[in-house]
Design an enzyme around this catalytic site. Sequence first.
Site, PDB file in Angstrom:
ATOM      1  N   LEU A   1       0.876  -1.169   0.000  1.00  0.00           N
ATOM      2  CA  LEU A   1       0.000   0.000   0.000  1.00  0.00           C
ATOM      3  C   LEU A   1       0.914   1.219   0.000  1.00  0.00           C
ATOM      4  O   LEU A   1       2.017   1.170   0.563  1.00  0.00           O
ATOM      5  CB  LEU A   1      -0.881   0.024   1.255  1.00  0.00           C
ATOM      6  CG  LEU A   1      -1.912  -1.090   1.410  1.00  0.00           C
ATOM      7  CD1 LEU A   1      -2.733  -0.875   2.693  1.00  0.00           C
ATOM      8  CD2 LEU A   1      -2.839  -1.156   0.206  1.00  0.00           C
ATOM      9  N   ASP A   2       0.448   2.307  -0.584  1.00  0.00           N
ATOM     10  CA  ASP A   2       1.249   3.533  -0.572  1.00  0.00           C
ATOM     11  C   ASP A   2       1.443   4.017   0.866  1.00  0.00           C
ATOM     12  O   ASP A   2       0.653   3.678   1.761  1.00  0.00           O
ATOM     13  CB  ASP A   2       0.530   4.645  -1.358  1.00  0.00           C
ATOM     14  CG  ASP A   2       0.376   4.280  -2.827  1.00  0.00           C
ATOM     15  OD1 ASP A   2       1.150   3.446  -3.320  1.00  0.00           O
ATOM     16  OD2 ASP A   2      -0.543   4.832  -3.470  1.00  0.00           O
TER      17      ASP A   2
END
Length: 241
Positions: free
Chosen positions: A109-110
């Site tokens: 995930l960012d």
Amino acid sequence: MAQDRGLQRLDKLIAAQTSLSRRQVHQLLSRGQVTVNGQAVRRFDAKADPDTDQVALSGQPLALKRYSYLMLHKPQGVVCATQDRALPTVLDLVPEPLRRSGLFPAGRLDKDTTGFVLITNDGEFAHRILSPRSHVPKVYTAWLDKPADGQVVQAFAAGMQIGADRCLPARLELVEPGGRVARVTLREGMYHQIKRMFGAFGIGVQALHREQIGGLKLDPALPAGKCRELDREELEKILRE
Ligand code: URA
């Protein structure tokens, strides 16, 4: 989850699943304080099967497990990596009793994305949930700076081209009538994929949260920054939609 059975070095197994160093395990081995199925084992290269052998340290049984599967509620500002020079990683959030060698986040995930991250040391299981060929859905809620409409829904469903990348068909549901909160279901995980998909329509993603992997939802009782072990039933849910 992985089905393979087999022997592993006992010193490595014990060190990976306790707070003992390999050297401390060797000391216990030389003192005859490590038993496998009730028999003292002294050799440093002794092996055991974590799935079937009963291992004890100074008479205390150890629940050795080959693989670990953790659900983490990722907060913002933490990176999905095993190490980073500047920023905290998801592995830094794993508390001591759950730490062991070989853990990694199954998928990225960012830094600013929150929500469900699976952490494991089972490469085969990670591959199964990440490979687009397995079609394991990942469900996100996105908060948008402009409303999305039916045209965006259709483009997501058709499989969009974003730069050089062709996306698999994705599901976009508008959660609020205003179209500024959306639920997105992807079956793959390309770099900044959701942001780039909305970006193609000039829509910015203000916040992104992963709610679900396969059939398993992020535990609502798990606060941001915390993680816990998954049980077998939960793992199976990941592979079921
Ligand atoms: N899509 C994104 O843009 N970011 C994520 O973190 C996950 C999916």
